[in-house]
Scaffold this motif. Sequence first.
Motif, PDB file in Angstrom:
ATOM      1  N   PHE A   1      72.756  97.570  35.661  1.00 18.72           N
ATOM      2  CA  PHE A   1      71.510  96.807  35.423  1.00 18.72           C
ATOM      3  C   PHE A   1      70.567  97.283  36.527  1.00 18.72           C
ATOM      4  O   PHE A   1      69.581  97.503  36.205  1.00 18.72           O
TER       5      PHE A   1
ATOM      6  N   GLU B   1      76.865  95.016  36.734  1.00 22.29           N
ATOM      7  CA  GLU B   1      75.617  94.858  37.800  1.00 22.29           C
ATOM      8  C   GLU B   1      75.204  96.054  38.280  1.00 22.29           C
ATOM      9  O   GLU B   1      73.883  96.401  38.301  1.00 22.29           O
ATOM     10  N   ARG B   2      75.918  97.073  38.537  1.00 24.49           N
ATOM     11  CA  ARG B   2      75.466  98.388  38.864  1.00 24.49           C
ATOM     12  C   ARG B   2      74.632  99.295  38.035  1.00 24.49           C
ATOM     13  O   ARG B   2      73.715  99.786  38.571  1.00 24.49           O
TER      14      ARG B   2
ATOM     15  N   LEU C   1      72.525  88.815  35.067  1.00 21.38           N
ATOM     16  CA  LEU C   1      73.809  88.618  35.995  1.00 21.38           C
ATOM     17  C   LEU C   1      74.455  87.120  35.825  1.00 21.38           C
ATOM     18  O   LEU C   1      75.461  87.017  35.848  1.00 21.38           O
ATOM     19  N   ASN C   2      73.532  86.351  35.738  1.00 21.93           N
ATOM     20  CA  ASN C   2      74.017  84.899  35.211  1.00 21.93           C
ATOM     21  C   ASN C   2      73.466  84.379  34.072  1.00 21.93           C
ATOM     22  O   ASN C   2      72.839  83.192  34.235  1.00 21.93           O
TER      23      ASN C   2
ATOM     24  N   ARG D   1      66.868  88.678  37.611  1.00 19.04           N
ATOM     25  CA  ARG D   1      68.381  88.962  37.808  1.00 19.04           C
ATOM     26  C   ARG D   1      69.071  88.002  37.056  1.00 19.04           C
ATOM     27  O   ARG D   1      70.016  88.405  36.420  1.00 19.04           O
TER      28      ARG D   1
END
Length: 375
Positions: free
Chosen positions: A192, A189-190, A226-227, A222
């Motif tokens: 991204f 995530e970081r 992320l998902n 996002r």
Amino acid sequence: EPFIEKISILHEESIIIGFNLTKYMIRDIILNIPVSTYALITDSNIASIYLENLSNQFKNLASKLSLSKGNNTVPQRFISYAIPPGEQSKSSDTKADIEDFLLSQACTRDTCIIAFGGGVIRDLVGFVAATFMRGVPFVQVTTTLLAMVDSSIGGKTAVDTPHGKNLIGAFWQPKRIYIDIIYLESLPERQFINGMAEVIKTAAIWKESDFVILENKVASIRDAVLNPKKDIPFQGATLETRTPSQSLLLSVIRSSAEFKAYVVTHDEKESGLRGLLNLEAELARSLGHLNQVAIGRLVRCLESYGLPISLDDKNIRKFVGNRRCPVDKLMEIMKVDKKNIGDKKRIVILSGIGKTLEQKATFVADSAIRKVLSP
Ligand code: NAD
């Protein structure tokens, strides 16, 4: 045939962007950059996820293609080497390690180097390619969002030294830059969020319509990274099956990459336009060029993607602790910025969302900079 688009840079269509490009990419490299050795260099994080599969596919396709060309072709080999991940690897020592590896494998000028990774791999391996045997062809396969929208585009290669970042390097243009968004699926995530800072900045200086998409589609963009939907992961996504968020993400990345390609094409060695890629919104406001509404939009957009907007941010505090950098020290550091001309500092001044005061960085008096930097 996967879904691909090409972006032209320096008058060659060498940026290739899409989903699931691996097969297309291997064919393209083997057919259009015919050499006897393909040497892929990556970092150990990326190697552990992707290297085995990529290397198998490369070897299979290389043997199929050489069979179809008959027995007269030179046999092509594929070799790979992984370095430790992280900025510390962007050093002369690691550069020498890679060179020793290539030499130990008897690589000659007839070698194409494949830089497979994020910005660190790109900068370091690009520099190896620029100097190995006085320069060999190289291609970039980008795996971080930042590399896709920024560091891959422009031909800048470098290593860091104890005296500072990126101080030794060369301009060396890759033959191809592949932006395959399947790699974002495994991106932390970081990393991204780090890439999103660049995407937001690009939209802010260049195209209000892109900025509006970033403002309005936060959840979708996002989610794409992320998902990702379990039923349609990136790896399986095609033009028909990809989700709207995946399509949106691809278009956002393409727009940022197109802008970089445009800037580099018009200003390869960074005389004016390329300096646009650094902006300072608070300074623009204090000089009376940017209104409060635009600042508010910028701040909200950055925050909505999880980016810090002040030194009081908890993540910034975590990294910085109680250390403070006095304004005098900052002014001193800014003296060696490569955009400066003589002792005059130049900074990009935003004049609205999607607009800058000049089509290049503007001269700004030290006193004005001091004023916005002072707590
Ligand atoms: P990076 O290359 O260090 O990658 C960040 C981390 O993510 C690493 O730990 C890496 O192993 C991991 N990683 C990469 N891809 C992954 C994936 N698909 N899945 C899982 N993990 C993955 O960092 P970066 O942010 O891409 O690049 C930063 C570097 O880029 C800096 O050195 C900076 O100076 C340089 N840069 C260069 C330019 C230029 O114009 N040449 C421009 C901007 C930045």
